[in-house]
Motif scaffolding. Sequence first.
Motif, PDB file in Angstrom:
ATOM      1  N   LEU A 140      53.644 130.681 -11.367  1.00  0.00           N
ATOM      2  CA  LEU A 140      53.257 131.171 -13.415  1.00  0.00           C
ATOM      3  C   LEU A 140      53.101 130.021 -14.549  1.00  0.00           C
ATOM      4  CD1 LEU A 140      51.824 132.147 -15.708  1.00  0.00           C
ATOM      5  CD2 LEU A 140      53.132 134.407 -16.394  1.00  0.00           C
ATOM      6  N   GLU A 141      54.870 129.289 -13.305  1.00  0.00           N
ATOM      7  CA  GLU A 141      55.404 128.513 -14.986  1.00  0.00           C
ATOM      8  C   GLU A 141      54.754 127.268 -14.083  1.00  0.00           C
ATOM      9  OE1 GLU A 141      59.093 127.778 -13.609  1.00  0.00           O
ATOM     10  OE2 GLU A 141      60.667 129.116 -14.137  1.00  0.00           O
ATOM     11  N   ILE A 142      53.643 127.388 -12.455  1.00  0.00           N
ATOM     12  CA  ILE A 142      53.360 126.033 -12.482  1.00  0.00           C
ATOM     13  C   ILE A 142      51.383 125.965 -12.957  1.00  0.00           C
ATOM     14  CG2 ILE A 142      52.279 125.167 -10.330  1.00  0.00           C
ATOM     15  CD1 ILE A 142      53.843 126.092  -8.660  1.00  0.00           C
ATOM     16  N   ALA A 143      50.939 127.092 -13.132  1.00  0.00           N
ATOM     17  CA  ALA A 143      49.636 127.074 -14.096  1.00  0.00           C
ATOM     18  C   ALA A 143      49.997 126.904 -15.558  1.00  0.00           C
ATOM     19  CB  ALA A 143      49.216 128.637 -14.104  1.00  0.00           C
ATOM     20  N   GLN A 144      50.877 127.033 -16.075  1.00  0.00           N
ATOM     21  CA  GLN A 144      51.531 126.747 -17.079  1.00  0.00           C
ATOM     22  C   GLN A 144      51.217 125.201 -17.436  1.00  0.00           C
ATOM     23  OE1 GLN A 144      54.975 129.410 -17.838  1.00  0.00           O
ATOM     24  NE2 GLN A 144      53.568 130.661 -18.650  1.00  0.00           N
ATOM     25  N   LEU A 145      51.998 125.063 -16.651  1.00  0.00           N
ATOM     26  CA  LEU A 145      52.240 123.135 -16.482  1.00  0.00           C
ATOM     27  C   LEU A 145      51.005 122.275 -16.114  1.00  0.00           C
ATOM     28  CD1 LEU A 145      54.081 120.643 -15.836  1.00  0.00           C
ATOM     29  CD2 LEU A 145      54.020 121.198 -13.666  1.00  0.00           C
ATOM     30  N   ARG A 162      46.317 138.780 -21.525  1.00  0.00           N
ATOM     31  CA  ARG A 162      47.311 138.183 -23.244  1.00  0.00           C
ATOM     32  C   ARG A 162      45.780 137.113 -23.193  1.00  0.00           C
ATOM     33  NH1 ARG A 162      52.267 138.083 -22.559  1.00  0.00           N
ATOM     34  NH2 ARG A 162      52.127 135.627 -22.071  1.00  0.00           N
ATOM     35  N   GLN A 163      45.555 136.065 -22.075  1.00  0.00           N
ATOM     36  CA  GLN A 163      44.797 134.922 -22.378  1.00  0.00           C
ATOM     37  C   GLN A 163      43.204 135.848 -22.204  1.00  0.00           C
ATOM     38  OE1 GLN A 163      46.067 132.259 -22.567  1.00  0.00           O
ATOM     39  NE2 GLN A 163      48.072 133.122 -22.663  1.00  0.00           N
ATOM     40  N   GLY A 164      43.239 136.892 -21.869  1.00  0.00           N
ATOM     41  CA  GLY A 164      41.754 137.961 -21.808  1.00  0.00           C
ATOM     42  C   GLY A 164      40.750 138.207 -20.354  1.00  0.00           C
ATOM     43  N   ALA A 165      42.073 138.179 -19.392  1.00  0.00           N
ATOM     44  CA  ALA A 165      42.073 138.644 -18.155  1.00  0.00           C
ATOM     45  C   ALA A 165      41.085 140.225 -18.600  1.00  0.00           C
ATOM     46  CB  ALA A 165      42.502 138.721 -17.785  1.00  0.00           C
ATOM     47  N   ASN A 166      40.181 140.474 -17.452  1.00  0.00           N
ATOM     48  CA  ASN A 166      39.740 141.365 -17.414  1.00  0.00           C
ATOM     49  C   ASN A 166      40.262 142.694 -16.859  1.00  0.00           C
ATOM     50  OD1 ASN A 166      37.362 143.580 -17.880  1.00  0.00           O
ATOM     51  ND2 ASN A 166      36.548 142.549 -16.607  1.00  0.00           N
ATOM     52  N   GLU A 207      37.737 128.606 -18.927  1.00  0.00           N
ATOM     53  CA  GLU A 207      37.113 128.647 -18.741  1.00  0.00           C
ATOM     54  C   GLU A 207      36.450 128.875 -16.947  1.00  0.00           C
ATOM     55  OE1 GLU A 207      36.619 124.458 -18.292  1.00  0.00           O
ATOM     56  OE2 GLU A 207      35.308 124.297 -20.164  1.00  0.00           O
ATOM     57  N   GLU A 208      38.715 129.359 -16.630  1.00  0.00           N
ATOM     58  CA  GLU A 208      38.749 129.094 -14.929  1.00  0.00           C
ATOM     59  C   GLU A 208      38.979 131.018 -14.952  1.00  0.00           C
ATOM     60  OE1 GLU A 208      38.535 127.371 -12.693  1.00  0.00           O
ATOM     61  OE2 GLU A 208      39.374 125.904 -12.843  1.00  0.00           O
ATOM     62  N   MET A 209      38.725 131.830 -16.002  1.00  0.00           N
ATOM     63  CA  MET A 209      38.516 133.184 -16.027  1.00  0.00           C
ATOM     64  C   MET A 209      38.416 134.125 -14.978  1.00  0.00           C
ATOM     65  SD  MET A 209      41.220 135.539 -17.026  1.00  0.00           S
ATOM     66  CE  MET A 209      42.090 134.558 -18.587  1.00  0.00           C
ATOM     67  N   ASN A 210      36.474 133.948 -15.090  1.00  0.00           N
ATOM     68  CA  ASN A 210      36.373 134.699 -14.425  1.00  0.00           C
ATOM     69  C   ASN A 210      36.487 134.711 -12.676  1.00  0.00           C
ATOM     70  OD1 ASN A 210      34.590 135.658 -16.003  1.00  0.00           O
ATOM     71  ND2 ASN A 210      32.942 134.034 -15.679  1.00  0.00           N
ATOM     72  N   LYS A 211      36.931 133.265 -12.232  1.00  0.00           N
ATOM     73  CA  LYS A 211      37.456 132.932 -10.859  1.00  0.00           C
ATOM     74  C   LYS A 211      39.426 133.928 -10.605  1.00  0.00           C
ATOM     75  CE  LYS A 211      35.068 128.392 -10.814  1.00  0.00           C
ATOM     76  NZ  LYS A 211      35.368 127.586 -10.427  1.00  0.00           N
ATOM     77  N   VAL A 212      39.884 133.653 -11.459  1.00  0.00           N
ATOM     78  CA  VAL A 212      41.607 134.658 -11.800  1.00  0.00           C
ATOM     79  C   VAL A 212      40.057 136.206 -11.301  1.00  0.00           C
ATOM     80  CG1 VAL A 212      43.141 134.996 -13.089  1.00  0.00           C
ATOM     81  CG2 VAL A 212      42.479 132.878 -12.751  1.00  0.00           C
TER      82      VAL A 212
END
Length: 373
Positions: free
Chosen positions: A277-282, A316-320, A292-297
């Motif tokens: 997560l820290e790396i993703a936030q970075l 929180r960021q809108g994941a399904n 834009e990447e949420m469908n892949k996530v």
Amino acid sequence: MFARVLKDKDFKSKLKANEIDLMRRNNEKYTLFLYAATSEKYAEQLSLILRYHKDKVFSQVHRKERNALHVAVLKNNVKGLKVLLEAGFNPNETSASLNYEKPIIKATELNYFEITKLLLEYGAKAFERHTNLITPLFHAVKNKNIEMVKLLINNNADVNAETSGGKMIRAAMFYGFDEGAICLHERGANLTHLTLGEQTILHTVSAHGKLSTLEYFYERFSDINFTTMRGESAIFSACRWGKYENIQFLLRKGAEFLKCNDEGESPLVVALKNEELEIAQLLISHGANLKEEMNKVNKYLFYNIRRVHVVEFLLRQGANINVKDDKGRYVALTRYTFHKEYLRLLDKYIDKMESELEEEYTSNKFKYLVKAK
């Protein structure tokens, strides 16, 4: 039994007079000669046996064709090994008990420096290779023994030898042996084509190395965006293995972090599916777009991505939360082990659930709470 015989004050005279049984075996299947090869304290007696009865004992073996030299190597008996080598034992002879490995391969595996040094002095080959691509240098690298690495290289070990996981320098980094990787490079190890997939030293060090080691190799190979056959640059490796400081360095040096690999995944997706997560936030702070990447996530939500704090961040960021598997089951209910922290998380997002998921979740939650009482 044998210890008393070997320490007998009249051992030499009895040996000369053929009064000692050299063919008898103890419970461990050692003859007196082979037993003498197990310890340095019997080096003198080992030498005497060879002086007076070499023809009788030279071909004696322990279990599975293990001769006296193999015994001495396995027992780290330096003095005994020297006696045997001076008597003509072959430092390159294989043994079934050692899976037909040469003695030097076993000595380096056991991290016996003096044994290895002695074998080399008497003709053992530093570039020996076992059938599974194991070499003495590989064992030295795996054991993180820098002096052994230098010794073997000085005796013509191949610094660019293949291992099961790629080139030797890659093995050094995989085992966290930064000093060894630098030494290998200084002695001629290549920095590219480290695997069949075309990884470079930057891919390997970004994944497994210290920041200082990455800085060192960057000065010697600066193609930071070189991609493998999978379409991945070094930053993908760092994201996959959670190397925060290395990613910071790569970003400062201009690493491209928005491009996707051949599977259509960006470094951001790779970081998230590995729960970094820290790396993703970075990456997001540098301009990566999670929406834009949420469908892949979503493909990895509740599968690879299972840690509650990471799941909560994505929700929180809108994941399904209503993701289903190939069998039409809600992943949130099938891939998680119910516990209180997880229940609290799902309770927060119950308003985002489809009615069917909400009904199943409520039922499962009730069963869990009843069972937990």
